[in-house]
Design a protein around this motif. Sequence first.
Motif, PDB file in Angstrom:
ATOM      1  N   LYS A 201       0.811  -1.214   0.000  1.00 22.28           N
ATOM      2  CA  LYS A 201       0.000   0.000   0.000  1.00 22.28           C
ATOM      3  C   LYS A 201       0.845   1.265   0.000  1.00 22.28           C
ATOM      4  O   LYS A 201       0.499   2.266  -0.636  1.00 22.28           O
ATOM      5  CB  LYS A 201      -0.943  -0.008   1.208  1.00 22.28           C
ATOM      6  N   TRP A 202       1.961   1.233   0.722  1.00 22.88           N
ATOM      7  CA  TRP A 202       2.785   2.437   0.821  1.00 22.88           C
ATOM      8  C   TRP A 202       3.470   2.784  -0.495  1.00 22.88           C
ATOM      9  O   TRP A 202       3.940   3.918  -0.674  1.00 22.88           O
ATOM     10  CB  TRP A 202       3.841   2.273   1.912  1.00 22.88           C
ATOM     11  N   MET A 203       3.530   1.823  -1.429  1.00 23.83           N
ATOM     12  CA  MET A 203       4.185   2.071  -2.708  1.00 23.83           C
ATOM     13  C   MET A 203       3.336   2.927  -3.647  1.00 23.83           C
ATOM     14  O   MET A 203       3.876   3.574  -4.548  1.00 23.83           O
ATOM     15  CB  MET A 203       4.521   0.740  -3.385  1.00 23.83           C
ATOM     16  N   ILE A 204       2.037   2.938  -3.453  1.00 23.54           N
ATOM     17  CA  ILE A 204       1.142   3.729  -4.296  1.00 23.54           C
ATOM     18  C   ILE A 204       0.939   5.085  -3.634  1.00 23.54           C
ATOM     19  O   ILE A 204       0.555   5.157  -2.460  1.00 23.54           O
ATOM     20  CB  ILE A 204      -0.204   3.019  -4.494  1.00 23.54           C
ATOM     21  N   PRO A 205       1.215   6.189  -4.329  1.00 23.32           N
ATOM     22  CA  PRO A 205       1.082   7.509  -3.698  1.00 23.32           C
ATOM     23  C   PRO A 205      -0.367   7.848  -3.374  1.00 23.32           C
ATOM     24  O   PRO A 205      -1.301   7.452  -4.082  1.00 23.32           O
ATOM     25  CB  PRO A 205       1.654   8.454  -4.761  1.00 23.32           C
ATOM     26  N   ASP A 206      -0.535   8.585  -2.290  1.00 19.70           N
ATOM     27  CA  ASP A 206      -1.858   9.039  -1.866  1.00 19.70           C
ATOM     28  C   ASP A 206      -2.184  10.334  -2.598  1.00 19.70           C
ATOM     29  O   ASP A 206      -1.424  11.304  -2.561  1.00 19.70           O
ATOM     30  CB  ASP A 206      -1.867   9.265  -0.351  1.00 19.70           C
ATOM     31  N   LYS A 207      -3.306  10.354  -3.283  1.00 19.41           N
ATOM     32  CA  LYS A 207      -3.675  11.519  -4.079  1.00 19.41           C
ATOM     33  C   LYS A 207      -4.007  12.731  -3.208  1.00 19.41           C
ATOM     34  O   LYS A 207      -3.943  13.872  -3.664  1.00 19.41           O
ATOM     35  CB  LYS A 207      -4.867  11.187  -4.976  1.00 19.41           C
ATOM     36  N   VAL A 208      -4.353  12.495  -1.958  1.00 19.15           N
ATOM     37  CA  VAL A 208      -4.774  13.606  -1.102  1.00 19.15           C
ATOM     38  C   VAL A 208      -3.592  14.490  -0.712  1.00 19.15           C
ATOM     39  O   VAL A 208      -3.615  15.707  -0.856  1.00 19.15           O
ATOM     40  CB  VAL A 208      -5.484  13.061   0.155  1.00 19.15           C
ATOM     41  N   ASP A 209      -2.518  13.852  -0.206  1.00 17.32           N
ATOM     42  CA  ASP A 209      -1.374  14.635   0.277  1.00 17.32           C
ATOM     43  C   ASP A 209      -0.093  14.243  -0.455  1.00 17.32           C
ATOM     44  O   ASP A 209       0.957  14.096   0.156  1.00 17.32           O
ATOM     45  CB  ASP A 209      -1.211  14.438   1.781  1.00 17.32           C
ATOM     46  N   ALA A 210      -0.205  14.056  -1.744  1.00 20.00           N
ATOM     47  CA  ALA A 210       0.971  13.663  -2.506  1.00 20.00           C
ATOM     48  C   ALA A 210       1.962  14.809  -2.664  1.00 20.00           C
ATOM     49  O   ALA A 210       3.153  14.592  -2.816  1.00 20.00           O
ATOM     50  CB  ALA A 210       0.556  13.144  -3.883  1.00 20.00           C
ATOM     51  N   GLY A 211       1.503  16.063  -2.609  1.00 25.00           N
ATOM     52  CA  GLY A 211       2.402  17.207  -2.770  1.00 25.00           C
ATOM     53  C   GLY A 211       2.773  17.402  -4.227  1.00 25.00           C
ATOM     54  O   GLY A 211       2.149  16.864  -5.153  1.00 25.00           O
ATOM     55  N   LEU A 212       3.826  18.175  -4.435  1.00 21.83           N
ATOM     56  CA  LEU A 212       4.282  18.452  -5.792  1.00 21.83           C
ATOM     57  C   LEU A 212       4.979  17.226  -6.370  1.00 21.83           C
ATOM     58  O   LEU A 212       5.779  16.573  -5.708  1.00 21.83           O
ATOM     59  CB  LEU A 212       5.236  19.643  -5.796  1.00 21.83           C
ATOM     60  N   SER A 213       4.688  16.954  -7.621  1.00 23.21           N
ATOM     61  CA  SER A 213       5.334  15.844  -8.304  1.00 23.21           C
ATOM     62  C   SER A 213       6.687  16.287  -8.841  1.00 23.21           C
ATOM     63  O   SER A 213       6.908  17.476  -9.108  1.00 23.21           O
ATOM     64  CB  SER A 213       4.459  15.342  -9.454  1.00 23.21           C
ATOM     65  N   GLN A 214       7.579  15.323  -9.014  1.00 20.14           N
ATOM     66  CA  GLN A 214       8.921  15.623  -9.504  1.00 20.14           C
ATOM     67  C   GLN A 214       8.979  15.447 -11.014  1.00 20.14           C
ATOM     68  O   GLN A 214       8.533  14.434 -11.544  1.00 20.14           O
ATOM     69  CB  GLN A 214       9.949  14.715  -8.824  1.00 20.14           C
ATOM     70  N   SER A 493      18.161  16.968  -2.235  1.00 22.53           N
ATOM     71  CA  SER A 493      19.113  17.242  -1.149  1.00 22.53           C
ATOM     72  C   SER A 493      18.462  17.243   0.226  1.00 22.53           C
ATOM     73  O   SER A 493      19.062  17.712   1.197  1.00 22.53           O
ATOM     74  CB  SER A 493      19.831  18.591  -1.372  1.00 22.53           C
ATOM     75  N   GLN A 494      17.256  16.713   0.325  1.00 21.38           N
ATOM     76  CA  GLN A 494      16.545  16.622   1.594  1.00 21.38           C
ATOM     77  C   GLN A 494      16.276  15.155   1.916  1.00 21.38           C
ATOM     78  O   GLN A 494      15.930  14.368   1.029  1.00 21.38           O
ATOM     79  CB  GLN A 494      15.212  17.393   1.538  1.00 21.38           C
ATOM     80  N   VAL A 495      16.438  14.807   3.200  1.00 17.35           N
ATOM     81  CA  VAL A 495      16.206  13.429   3.621  1.00 17.35           C
ATOM     82  C   VAL A 495      14.721  13.118   3.538  1.00 17.35           C
ATOM     83  O   VAL A 495      13.870  13.921   3.949  1.00 17.35           O
ATOM     84  CB  VAL A 495      16.719  13.204   5.057  1.00 17.35           C
ATOM     85  N   CYS A 496      14.392  11.948   2.977  1.00 11.84           N
ATOM     86  CA  CYS A 496      13.009  11.503   2.877  1.00 11.84           C
ATOM     87  C   CYS A 496      12.926  10.030   3.247  1.00 11.84           C
ATOM     88  O   CYS A 496      13.949   9.328   3.297  1.00 11.84           O
ATOM     89  CB  CYS A 496      12.443  11.746   1.478  1.00 11.84           C
ATOM     90  N   ASN A 497      11.738   9.567   3.507  1.00 12.85           N
ATOM     91  CA  ASN A 497      11.544   8.169   3.911  1.00 12.85           C
ATOM     92  C   ASN A 497      11.126   7.270   2.760  1.00 12.85           C
ATOM     93  O   ASN A 497      11.426   6.079   2.756  1.00 12.85           O
ATOM     94  CB  ASN A 497      10.492   8.081   5.028  1.00 12.85           C
ATOM     95  N   ILE A 498      10.428   7.826   1.786  1.00 10.64           N
ATOM     96  CA  ILE A 498       9.890   7.041   0.674  1.00 10.64           C
ATOM     97  C   ILE A 498      10.195   7.758  -0.637  1.00 10.64           C
ATOM     98  O   ILE A 498      10.089   8.987  -0.728  1.00 10.64           O
ATOM     99  CB  ILE A 498       8.366   6.827   0.821  1.00 10.64           C
ATOM    100  N   ALA A 499      10.562   6.984  -1.638  1.00 12.61           N
ATOM    101  CA  ALA A 499      10.727   7.500  -3.003  1.00 12.61           C
ATOM    102  C   ALA A 499      10.000   6.549  -3.947  1.00 12.61           C
ATOM    103  O   ALA A 499      10.035   5.328  -3.765  1.00 12.61           O
ATOM    104  CB  ALA A 499      12.196   7.605  -3.371  1.00 12.61           C
ATOM    105  N   ARG A 500       9.355   7.130  -4.941  1.00 16.85           N
ATOM    106  CA  ARG A 500       8.558   6.327  -5.869  1.00 16.85           C
ATOM    107  C   ARG A 500       9.015   6.568  -7.307  1.00 16.85           C
ATOM    108  O   ARG A 500       9.882   7.391  -7.558  1.00 16.85           O
ATOM    109  CB  ARG A 500       7.071   6.657  -5.706  1.00 16.85           C
ATOM    110  N   ALA A 501       8.403   5.818  -8.215  1.00 20.55           N
ATOM    111  CA  ALA A 501       8.772   5.887  -9.631  1.00 20.55           C
ATOM    112  C   ALA A 501       8.727   7.323 -10.127  1.00 20.55           C
ATOM    113  O   ALA A 501       7.780   8.064  -9.856  1.00 20.55           O
ATOM    114  CB  ALA A 501       7.834   5.008 -10.447  1.00 20.55           C
ATOM    115  N   GLY A 502       9.785   7.731 -10.843  1.00 21.49           N
ATOM    116  CA  GLY A 502       9.894   9.082 -11.354  1.00 21.49           C
ATOM    117  C   GLY A 502      10.747   9.989 -10.509  1.00 21.49           C
ATOM    118  O   GLY A 502      11.176  11.049 -10.978  1.00 21.49           O
TER     119      GLY A 502
END
Length: 642
Positions: A201-214, A493-502
């Motif tokens: 489940k954590w691999m699929i981004p949440d549309k509500v609080d996904a933030g800016l896409s890269q 350049s910022q530490v994050c916990n999860i990274a997804r495709a793209g």
Amino acid sequence: MPRKVHYGVDYDDSYDVYEDYDDDYADNYDYEVEQSASETMAKLEADKSGVWRCPICTYDNEDSMSACDICGVLRNPLIKAIAKMDIGGAPFKFDAPSPDDLVSNGLRSVKSKSKGNILSKKETKIQVESELVAKGPVSSSVPVTRERRNGVSENDSASGSGNKSEVFDTRMKAETSSSKSRKEEITDEGKTSTSQYNPEKWMIPDKVDAGLSQLNLAIVGHVDSGKSTLSGRLLHLLGRISQKEMHKYEKEAKQQGKGSFAFAWAMDESAEERERGITMTVGVAFFTSRKYQIVLLDSPGHRDFVPNMISGATQADAAIIVVDASLGSFEAGIDATGGQTKEHAQLVRSFGVEQVIVVVNKMDVVEYSKERFDTVKEKLRTFLRSCGFKDSSILWVPASAMENQNLVANASDVRLSWFKGPCLLDAIDSLQLPTRDYSKPLLMPICDVVKLPSQGQVSACGKLESGAIRTGFKVMVMPSREIATVRSLEKDSQVCNIARAGDNVTVNLQGIEGNRVTAGGMICHPDYPVQISNYLELKILVLDISTPIVIGSQFEFHIHHAKEAARVVRILSLLDPKTGKTAKKSPRCLLAKQNAIVEVALQAPVCVEEYNNCRALGRVFLRASGRTIALGIVTQIIKREE
């Protein structure tokens, strides 16, 4: 022959004349003369250990030599002759049947040339293969040899002259089916089907609080078109470069007599790049627009550094093609021989990029002339169409990076008032984000590696092509097949916990040695490793070349961040450019603008996937003599049996 053998015995230094002399010597004389050469050679070897005596010149040779060092006579000629009687094609083994046994079982002897009582070599080989298939797989080469020997003698002695054709047909079918099954086993070895993969489940981004896409944005174009200056100016205007840093760059540039390079030095940080005044490696920077988190990939424009451009810009989701509006410079960029604008546009399209922004830079040099802009637009649009870009996916922006015109806001110079389109930053926000493969297993080509031996940590940089990754996740590093743990992740350049495709991220690994992680490798899911091969079938488009491509042609093979020497092994067929169907089989050579299916062999294996399974890992580029000669995709990964 017996006289020569006996001659060697009489002159043996260790031989005593009276040792074997008795009343029975005369009776045994004929028997000794008729001894076989192999028995006499065995006696000579027993007499003096470590050496063997030549039966012709009586020279004592070392035991490791198979032929006489003086006259060249073979040490065991009879044994060599027996070895040539290998009917099944297997290596000679001493536990195999003797020639007399083969004759007694119905096979012809070495001296007999009769063809009526035996099967042909081809039939025998098929017979042996079917025997092996029936008895199951073998674990070593020695049992295989024994089975083949026994199979030949039993089957050939039981076969008669009347039913040979039926036996041949039956065994031919068995051989065909068995070879197919073995090929399927080798092809699927160690590869788990991705259709069985179920993302968490954590691999699929949440549309509500996904933030800016890269969004990964590559800046490409001919050398000296102003790419680095444009990038530095954008970063300064958007606050990514402070005024203090900018003042430092201006001061250093003026000291070297290159005041106009101040903004470019924000991207070109190495001393060699600054001294030569050109970009040599892909510079990476980050900034935020109203819609996206932008990863800026400033690519080198000099033809000597196109391989670096390929390695870095292959991560791009969209591209900015920068052209020089000044007279002569634009024409040099689109020149067929040395211009990099055309080559970069072709490469960017082959990366899978469908959206481009064409920035006509240095408009201040031509006094913001609308006629010059229209001329550049008309010439370049025709070429971009031929590359496969649609008119609706191309945005045209006249700008001046040095005078800050039409970059982050509409142009303030009245001479550019005729342009009613968006500024560069608004054009970037109008780009559409490509589809991401979140539901597939993790795949991240490694672009760069940073090693920190003091901390026992290795950092791998790259773009996630599919899947997702998070801190504490177990990953497999290819091609070393080592398992490592994700210690931490960095994005922008910022530490994050999860990274997804793209996402373009830096993955800090632990539990693995630094030399096991290399640029051009791959970080993937432990249960779904990427394939590795050095023999591929490609579907290619030949570009403008002067020398035809033939079998044996050598070139540089580029795929994602890997580069290997390669050569053409086979040219399978020519394809019709309109229908894609085979137009001619096995052509002798490939000329410019032709589509073809070829097989290539690489000097070393690379991480690769078929284009239908993963597009990013299935795109290839062939280069030779400093030019890109062909673009293509991987249609099949061929794994040859050893």
